[in-house]
Design an enzyme around this catalytic site. Structure first.
Site, PDB file in Angstrom:
ATOM      1  N   ASN A 114       0.815  -1.221   0.000  1.00 21.13           N
ATOM      2  CA  ASN A 114       0.000   0.000   0.000  1.00 21.13           C
ATOM      3  C   ASN A 114       0.849   1.272   0.000  1.00 21.13           C
ATOM      4  OD1 ASN A 114      -1.978  -1.874   0.089  1.00 21.13           O
ATOM      5  ND2 ASN A 114      -2.705  -1.389   2.155  1.00 21.13           N
ATOM      6  N   THR A 158     -16.365  38.500 -31.421  1.00 19.29           N
ATOM      7  CA  THR A 158     -17.099  38.092 -30.221  1.00 19.29           C
ATOM      8  C   THR A 158     -18.389  37.500 -30.774  1.00 19.29           C
ATOM      9  OG1 THR A 158     -18.240  40.197 -29.949  1.00 19.29           O
ATOM     10  CG2 THR A 158     -16.128  39.970 -28.791  1.00 19.29           C
ATOM     11  N   HIS A 159     -18.910  36.494 -30.131  1.00 20.56           N
ATOM     12  CA  HIS A 159     -20.103  35.773 -30.617  1.00 20.56           C
ATOM     13  C   HIS A 159     -19.883  35.226 -32.040  1.00 20.56           C
ATOM     14  CE1 HIS A 159     -22.292  37.742 -27.264  1.00 20.56           C
ATOM     15  NE2 HIS A 159     -21.522  38.774 -27.599  1.00 20.56           N
ATOM     16  N   LYS A 286     -10.793  16.606 -50.926  1.00 19.77           N
ATOM     17  CA  LYS A 286     -10.828  16.907 -49.500  1.00 19.77           C
ATOM     18  C   LYS A 286      -9.452  16.889 -48.834  1.00 19.77           C
ATOM     19  CE  LYS A 286     -13.835  17.576 -47.135  1.00 19.77           C
ATOM     20  NZ  LYS A 286     -14.806  16.708 -46.461  1.00 19.77           N
ATOM     21  N   ASN A 288      -8.742  17.280 -44.793  1.00 17.97           N
ATOM     22  CA  ASN A 288      -9.449  17.470 -43.523  1.00 17.97           C
ATOM     23  C   ASN A 288      -8.477  17.707 -42.369  1.00 17.97           C
ATOM     24  OD1 ASN A 288     -11.877  16.918 -44.898  1.00 17.97           O
ATOM     25  ND2 ASN A 288     -11.532  14.712 -44.640  1.00 17.97           N
ATOM     26  N   GLU A 293      -9.011  17.935 -35.162  1.00 18.18           N
ATOM     27  CA  GLU A 293     -10.289  17.307 -34.764  1.00 18.18           C
ATOM     28  C   GLU A 293     -10.062  16.227 -33.703  1.00 18.18           C
ATOM     29  OE1 GLU A 293     -12.263  16.030 -38.391  1.00 18.18           O
ATOM     30  OE2 GLU A 293     -11.945  18.016 -39.242  1.00 18.18           O
ATOM     31  N   TYR A 320      -6.350   1.862   2.511  1.00 15.65           N
ATOM     32  CA  TYR A 320      -6.334   1.314   1.154  1.00 15.65           C
ATOM     33  C   TYR A 320      -7.565   0.449   0.903  1.00 15.65           C
ATOM     34  CZ  TYR A 320      -4.872  -1.045  -3.108  1.00 15.65           C
ATOM     35  OH  TYR A 320      -4.826  -1.502  -4.388  1.00 15.65           O
ATOM     36  N   GLN A 325      -6.710   0.814  -6.966  1.00 19.31           N
ATOM     37  CA  GLN A 325      -5.926   0.278  -8.082  1.00 19.31           C
ATOM     38  C   GLN A 325      -6.354   0.914  -9.411  1.00 19.31           C
ATOM     39  OE1 GLN A 325      -4.432  -3.866  -8.399  1.00 19.31           O
ATOM     40  NE2 GLN A 325      -6.088  -4.174  -9.858  1.00 19.31           N
ATOM     41  N   LYS A 328      -4.458   3.868 -11.684  1.00 13.33           N
ATOM     42  CA  LYS A 328      -3.343   3.777 -12.623  1.00 13.33           C
ATOM     43  C   LYS A 328      -3.765   3.952 -14.065  1.00 13.33           C
ATOM     44  CE  LYS A 328      -1.274   1.481  -9.067  1.00 13.33           C
ATOM     45  NZ  LYS A 328      -2.531   1.662  -8.317  1.00 13.33           N
TER      46      LYS A 328
HETATM   47  N1  ARG Z   1      -1.890  -3.670  -7.365  1.00 18.88           N
HETATM   48  C1  ARG Z   1      -2.255  -2.832  -6.269  1.00 18.88           C
HETATM   49  C2  ARG Z   1      -2.610  -1.432  -6.795  1.00 18.88           C
HETATM   50  O1  ARG Z   1      -2.363  -1.195  -7.931  1.00 18.88           O
HETATM   51  C3  ARG Z   1      -1.131  -2.711  -5.321  1.00 18.88           C
HETATM   52  C4  ARG Z   1      -1.523  -2.601  -3.899  1.00 18.88           C
HETATM   53  C5  ARG Z   1      -2.158  -3.831  -3.441  1.00 18.88           C
HETATM   54  N2  ARG Z   1      -2.505  -3.773  -2.090  1.00 18.88           N
HETATM   55  C6  ARG Z   1      -3.413  -4.585  -1.530  1.00 18.88           C
HETATM   56  N3  ARG Z   1      -3.644  -4.434  -0.304  1.00 18.88           N
HETATM   57  N4  ARG Z   1      -4.036  -5.467  -2.244  1.00 18.88           N
HETATM   58  O2  ARG Z   1      -3.146  -0.612  -6.102  1.00 18.88           O
END
Ligand code: ARG
Length: 443
Positions: A114, A158-159, A286, A288, A293, A320, A325, A328
């Site tokens: 953690n 403007t507008h 064309k 583009n 975009e 935690y 998780q 990420k």
């Molecule tokens: N893979 C977990 C994460 O990305 C790591 C931490 C895991 N901790 C736990 N108590 N299961 O957050």
């Protein structure tokens, strides 16, 4: 059992994990980019373990060499980042023990995944934030260069209605202002996030007499978290950087919209380089503005990533929870998108073709000097509100007679106010307007 299927926590379980649950829980493949920060964090931890007497110097050296070897082999491709590992921490720890033997199992003394994972993310977010700042610096330099090369007059809106004359330079420098603030926001975020989570343990520190300040210093943080629960649960720094990314994307999207409009037949103020445009499979003529975009479209993804993480955080009790998780992939997607978009936009601006004659021509229609006619009347002693009314009537007269204000004769102008004299023509000439008062700043 394949090595990668080993758990760091198998001891208390009578049954193995459902295969689908295992796939659901694992995030190794999605977070390979965390291997390096994970190893950097572990190297600092080992050094501290030796300093605090949790490992002998010899044990520390063996683990350190093992970790460095894993990092080198991952980088060279000698160690494949494949297999059903639960996460990068499992990958590193199992490979370490395979490599250096039993002593590898001591690495996890006085830490938890953690505090480990939050340390990894902090290291990653910090270095990538610095990289994004460097991309903004490129953008700022390019905007300034192209702006200085194009001090040309154009209609300002403007507008989306023609309003007053500005310069292309001033237009680009508006975006320069936005990205300068975006840069500052990221710099601020770097200083707010400057606390090391390592040593907070699972949620409650550790009974070992460790040295959190030492690992913090090793990892380039100026302080540690005051509170263990906070240290493992804090994801503010990601939210803050992702909020900044969202604002950057809003700016990039706004700029894209402008480039798309200006590049259209209706405006024709600019042409984007062929390198950042694409064609049509059916309409041969064309060209583009796909680069712009896509940037406009991808802004939604970055806003969405921020909302996804905010939603994860808002309901998780301390400390935690596995919900965390999810941070990420949200962060990584947002980061990747911002990097791509900033880079493509910078290249589009660097290669833009500016059609100054078209912009100059556009200025002559739409009474863009009407405000300056009112300013002229004010300088002749008429109150602004009255001057505004007089010029309004002049505009109606011009519309009816299909003329621009500067095309009216002095006799015609005098019908609206007797203060008009020959000097009006010079005063409302479009090029002269930009030399008056504080408007010079736009040149
Ligand atoms: N893979 C977990 C994460 O990305 C790591 C931490 C895991 N901790 C736990 N108590 N299961 O957050």
């Amino acid at each position: 059992m394949a090595a990668e299927n080993q758990k760091l926590w198998g001891g208390r379980f009578r049954e193995s994990e459902d295969e689908l649950m295992e796939r659901f829980n694992n995030n190794f493949k999605e977070t390979l980019w965390l291997i390096e920060p994970d190893i950097i964090g572990s190297l600092a931890h080992v050094k501290m373990q030796v300093k605090c007497g949790l490992l002998t110097k010899e044990e520390g050296d063996i683990i350190t060499d093992g970790l460095n070897g894993i990092l080198a082999d991952v980088k060279s491709g000698a160690l494949k980042t494949e297999g059903d590992y639960e996460d990068v921490h499992t990958f590193v720890e199992i490979n370490l023990t395979n490599r250096v033997g039993e002593v590898g199992k001591k690495l996890h003394t006085a830490r938890s995944r953690n505090d480990q994972v939050n340390t990894d993310m902090k290291l990653y977010v910090r270095s990538e934030t610095k990289y994004v700042i460097s991309l903004i610096d490129n953008m700022l330099a390019t905007l300034k260069k192209v702006a200085d090369e194009n001090p040309y007059i154009m209609p300002g809106y403007t507008h989306l209605q023609r309003a007053q004359v500005v310069t292309f330079k001033h237009y680009l420098m508006a975006y320069h202002g936005m990205f300068t603030r975006d840069r500052q926001r990221l710099v601020n975020a770097l200083s707010t996030m400057d606390q090391s989570p390592l040593g907070c343990g699972a949620l409650a520190g550790t009974t070992h007499m460790i040295d959190r300040e030492f690992t913090a210093k090793e990892l380039g943080f100026s302080k540690v978290y005051d509170n263990f629960l906070d240290g493992v649960s804090d994801r503010d720094y990601q939210l803050e950087v992702m909020s900044d990314f969202a604002i950057i994307m809003a700016h990039l999207s706004r700029m894209s919209e402008e480039l798309i409009l200006w590049g259209s037949q209706e405006f024709k103020f600019i042409t984007l380089d062929d390198k950042y445009t694409t064609g049509s499979s059916i309409m041969p003529q064309k060209k583009n503005s796909d680069g712009a975009e896509l940037i406009r479209g991808k802004s939604g993804r970055v806003f969405g990533d921020l909302f996804a993480l905010l939603t994860v955080i808002k309901g998780t009790p301390l400390a935690y929870n596995k919900d965390l998780q999810e941070d990420k992939e949200c962060f990584y997607d947002s980061l990747r998108t911002v990097i791509f978009c900033l880079t493509i936009m910078e290249r589009m601006i660097a290669t833009i073709k500016v059609h100054k004659d078209v912009m100059r021509k556009a200025v002559s229609k739409g009474f863009l000097n009407a405000t300056e006619v009112a300013d002229y009347l004010v300088k002749k002693g008429i109150a602004f509100r009255d001057a505004h009314g007089i010029v309004g009537s002049i505009v109606i007269y011009c519309e009816d007679n299909e003329k621009a204000i500067e095309e009216l004769s002095l006799d015609e102008l005098k019908k609206f106010s007797d203060v008009f004299d020959e000097s009006i023509y010079d005063f409302i000439d479009y090029d002269n307007i930009l030399k008056k008062g504080i408007k010079k700043e736009m040149l």
